[in-house]
Scaffold this motif. Structure first.
Motif, PDB file in Angstrom:
ATOM      1  N   LEU A  38       0.095 -11.213   0.323  1.00 56.88           N
ATOM      2  CA  LEU A  38       0.386 -10.685  -0.970  1.00 56.88           C
ATOM      3  C   LEU A  38      -0.825 -11.032  -1.763  1.00 56.88           C
ATOM      4  N   SER A  39      -0.941 -10.303  -2.921  1.00 59.36           N
ATOM      5  CA  SER A  39      -2.256 -10.437  -3.945  1.00 59.36           C
ATOM      6  C   SER A  39      -1.639 -11.863  -4.736  1.00 59.36           C
ATOM      7  N   ARG A  40      -2.728 -12.248  -5.363  1.00 58.98           N
ATOM      8  CA  ARG A  40      -2.445 -13.479  -6.090  1.00 58.98           C
ATOM      9  C   ARG A  40      -1.402 -13.260  -7.239  1.00 58.98           C
ATOM     10  N   GLU A  41      -1.254 -12.220  -7.961  1.00 55.81           N
ATOM     11  CA  GLU A  41      -0.490 -11.803  -9.055  1.00 55.81           C
ATOM     12  C   GLU A  41       1.034 -11.720  -8.395  1.00 55.81           C
ATOM     13  N   LEU A  42       1.118 -11.076  -7.217  1.00 50.02           N
ATOM     14  CA  LEU A  42       2.417 -11.194  -6.586  1.00 50.02           C
ATOM     15  C   LEU A  42       3.026 -12.668  -6.087  1.00 50.02           C
ATOM     16  N   ARG A  43       2.075 -13.126  -5.683  1.00 50.08           N
ATOM     17  CA  ARG A  43       2.306 -14.597  -5.245  1.00 50.08           C
ATOM     18  C   ARG A  43       2.745 -15.544  -6.514  1.00 50.08           C
ATOM     19  N   ARG A 102       6.063 -14.248  -7.608  1.00 48.96           N
ATOM     20  CA  ARG A 102       7.176 -14.928  -6.720  1.00 48.96           C
ATOM     21  C   ARG A 102       7.683 -16.222  -7.216  1.00 48.96           C
ATOM     22  N   GLU A 103       6.721 -16.860  -7.197  1.00 49.08           N
ATOM     23  CA  GLU A 103       6.775 -18.406  -7.613  1.00 49.08           C
ATOM     24  C   GLU A 103       7.697 -18.542  -9.005  1.00 49.08           C
ATOM     25  N   GLU A 104       7.337 -17.820  -9.949  1.00 51.45           N
ATOM     26  CA  GLU A 104       8.087 -17.838 -11.125  1.00 51.45           C
ATOM     27  C   GLU A 104       9.546 -17.309 -11.061  1.00 51.45           C
ATOM     28  N   LEU A 105       9.771 -16.301 -10.323  1.00 51.27           N
ATOM     29  CA  LEU A 105      11.102 -15.895 -10.050  1.00 51.27           C
ATOM     30  C   LEU A 105      11.862 -16.947  -9.091  1.00 51.27           C
ATOM     31  N   TRP A 106      11.343 -17.426  -8.186  1.00 50.24           N
ATOM     32  CA  TRP A 106      12.107 -18.116  -7.282  1.00 50.24           C
ATOM     33  C   TRP A 106      12.129 -19.783  -7.447  1.00 50.24           C
ATOM     34  N   GLY A 107      11.088 -20.038  -8.390  1.00 54.18           N
ATOM     35  CA  GLY A 107      11.303 -21.423  -8.757  1.00 54.18           C
ATOM     36  C   GLY A 107      11.458 -22.469  -7.710  1.00 54.18           C
ATOM     37  N   PRO A 108      12.171 -23.286  -7.724  1.00 51.57           N
ATOM     38  CA  PRO A 108      12.227 -24.634  -6.900  1.00 51.57           C
ATOM     39  C   PRO A 108      12.766 -24.145  -5.520  1.00 51.57           C
ATOM     40  N   ILE A 109      13.330 -22.928  -5.170  1.00 48.07           N
ATOM     41  CA  ILE A 109      13.950 -22.691  -3.698  1.00 48.07           C
ATOM     42  C   ILE A 109      12.882 -22.448  -2.872  1.00 48.07           C
ATOM     43  N   LEU A 110      12.950 -23.449  -1.829  1.00 45.47           N
ATOM     44  CA  LEU A 110      11.995 -23.374  -0.736  1.00 45.47           C
ATOM     45  C   LEU A 110      11.680 -22.161  -0.196  1.00 45.47           C
ATOM     46  N   PRO A 111      10.599 -21.995   0.497  1.00 45.11           N
ATOM     47  CA  PRO A 111       9.997 -20.579   1.274  1.00 45.11           C
ATOM     48  C   PRO A 111      11.604 -20.128   2.346  1.00 45.11           C
ATOM     49  N   HIS A 112      11.595 -21.120   3.293  1.00 47.64           N
ATOM     50  CA  HIS A 112      12.627 -20.835   4.136  1.00 47.64           C
ATOM     51  C   HIS A 112      13.968 -20.514   3.535  1.00 47.64           C
ATOM     52  N   ASP A 117       9.355  -6.466   3.725  1.00 44.73           N
ATOM     53  CA  ASP A 117       8.682  -6.317   4.887  1.00 44.73           C
ATOM     54  C   ASP A 117       7.435  -7.208   4.919  1.00 44.73           C
ATOM     55  N   ARG A 118       6.713  -7.308   3.769  1.00 41.13           N
ATOM     56  CA  ARG A 118       5.253  -8.108   3.797  1.00 41.13           C
ATOM     57  C   ARG A 118       5.750  -9.633   4.175  1.00 41.13           C
ATOM     58  N   ASP A 119       6.606 -10.079   3.332  1.00 38.22           N
ATOM     59  CA  ASP A 119       6.764 -11.322   3.463  1.00 38.22           C
ATOM     60  C   ASP A 119       8.274 -11.813   3.767  1.00 38.22           C
ATOM     61  N   GLY A 120       9.076 -11.026   3.645  1.00 38.13           N
ATOM     62  CA  GLY A 120      10.561 -11.558   3.976  1.00 38.13           C
ATOM     63  C   GLY A 120      11.224 -12.130   2.842  1.00 38.13           C
ATOM     64  N   ILE A 121      10.586 -11.790   1.647  1.00 37.86           N
ATOM     65  CA  ILE A 121      11.302 -12.221   0.492  1.00 37.86           C
ATOM     66  C   ILE A 121      11.496 -11.194  -0.589  1.00 37.86           C
ATOM     67  N   VAL A 122      12.589 -10.785  -1.092  1.00 32.57           N
ATOM     68  CA  VAL A 122      12.996  -9.934  -2.041  1.00 32.57           C
ATOM     69  C   VAL A 122      12.349 -10.363  -3.401  1.00 32.57           C
ATOM     70  N   MET A 123      12.033  -9.417  -4.198  1.00 35.79           N
ATOM     71  CA  MET A 123      11.467  -9.701  -5.626  1.00 35.79           C
ATOM     72  C   MET A 123      12.404  -9.150  -6.797  1.00 35.79           C
ATOM     73  N   ASN A 124      13.442  -8.711  -6.633  1.00 33.56           N
ATOM     74  CA  ASN A 124      14.115  -7.929  -7.617  1.00 33.56           C
ATOM     75  C   ASN A 124      14.834  -9.202  -8.634  1.00 33.56           C
ATOM     76  N   ARG A 125      14.370  -9.049  -9.812  1.00 34.54           N
ATOM     77  CA  ARG A 125      14.803 -10.184 -10.792  1.00 34.54           C
ATOM     78  C   ARG A 125      16.260 -10.276 -10.950  1.00 34.54           C
ATOM     79  N   LEU A 126      16.967  -9.351 -10.932  1.00 29.66           N
ATOM     80  CA  LEU A 126      18.328  -9.500 -11.028  1.00 29.66           C
ATOM     81  C   LEU A 126      18.965 -10.109  -9.720  1.00 29.66           C
ATOM     82  N   TRP A 127      18.573  -9.925  -8.691  1.00 30.37           N
ATOM     83  CA  TRP A 127      18.914 -10.319  -7.264  1.00 30.37           C
ATOM     84  C   TRP A 127      18.549 -11.877  -7.146  1.00 30.37           C
ATOM     85  N   VAL A 128      17.206 -12.126  -7.538  1.00 27.74           N
ATOM     86  CA  VAL A 128      16.705 -13.657  -7.408  1.00 27.74           C
ATOM     87  C   VAL A 128      17.437 -14.242  -8.521  1.00 27.74           C
ATOM     88  N   ALA A 129      17.990 -13.920  -9.532  1.00 26.18           N
ATOM     89  CA  ALA A 129      18.766 -14.552 -10.636  1.00 26.18           C
ATOM     90  C   ALA A 129      19.963 -15.048  -9.822  1.00 26.18           C
TER      91      ALA A 129
END
Length: 250
Positions: free
Chosen positions: A12-17, A20-30, A60-72
């Motif tokens: 993932l690009s630096r911007e996407l990473r 992703r960190e901003e969206l998912w916050g404290p939730i661990l990668p696993h 497909d690239r990272d196994g983690i969705v990035m939709n804001r509403l879904w992550v919320a």
């Protein structure tokens, strides 16, 4: 639906990473991957075509969705102490949803669904019903349920427990349940149904054999009397086959 095994955060690009960190916050990668699988199997909102493409391209690239509403949704329930698996329990038939919510409100433990089964019985019936599950509830739910059951030795699925208790009440042991279900599946005939082979329909119209215990008590009596289990099962099924093949012209 499971996350890609060869995923890499470096893809993932630096911007996407950073996003992703901003969206998912404290939730661990696993846990993010578990939540992503759960959200994809049980979408909390509808997405337009572009939203679906973006979501799946990142998944497909990272196994983690990035939709804001879904992550919320994931953040909301994670903040309240629920795991992705527990969230799925509330959205499927794994537990009685009304009872689950009532007990959450009362801060009480749910009623023991295993009734008077001993711990050993619970473990043996869990092993048996994992081999012959009563219903398909989606890849993520089935995977999480099976992993949880194998890790703890006991299923917490109401649907699985109900199956075990039904056969237990009819006099079956877990071993006899396995023998019966093993042989019934051996004699499936293409383009035929059988009135003794009852089924359930799960997600994505996947059909599972889910036998009715009371229809097989005679089998149990004869099996315990010493009859060969294969020939016994074949003989009981034989009069009940119904052809479903299309009729051809004379």
């Amino acid at each position: 639906m499971f996350a890609p095994e060869n995923s890499s955060a470096g893809s993932l690009s630096r911007e996407l990473r950073q996003l992703r960190e901003e969206l998912w916050g404290p939730i661990l990668p696993h846990e993010r991957r578990l939540w992503s699988n759960a959200l994809l199997d049980n979408p909390p909102t509808d997405l337009n075509i572009n939203g679906k493409l973006q979501n799946m391209q990142l998944y497909d690239r990272d196994g983690i969705v990035m939709n804001r509403l879904w992550v919320a949704v994931a953040r909301y329930w994670d903040d309240r102490g629920l795991t992705a698996y527990e969230w799925l329990l509330q959205r499927t038939t794994l537990v009685d949803i009304a009872e689950y919510k009532r007990n959450l409100d009362r801060n009480q433990e749910p009623t023991d669904p295993w009734d008077d089964c001993t711990e050993q019985e619970r473990r043996e019936w869990t092993t048996a019903t994992l081999r012959f599950p009563p219903q398909f509830l989606g890849a993520t739910v089935m995977g999480l349920h099976n992993n949880h059951a194998r890790k703890t030795g006991m299923t917490n699925s109401k649907t699985w427990i109900d199956l075990a208790l039904e056969f237990r009440a009819a006099g079956f042991t877990p071993e006899e349940f396995v023998v019966l279900n093993t042989h019934v599946r051996k004699f499936h005939k293409r383009d035929h149904t059988n009135t003794l082979i009852t089924t359930t329909w799960g997600l994505r119209n996947i059909q599972y054999v889910r036998l009715d215990a009371q229809q097989w008590t005679h089998w149990l009596e004869r099996y315990r009397a010493g009859e060969d289990s294969v020939e016994l099962t074949k003989g009981l099924l034989e009069p009940h086959w119904i052809s479903t093949a299309p009729q051809t012209g004379q």
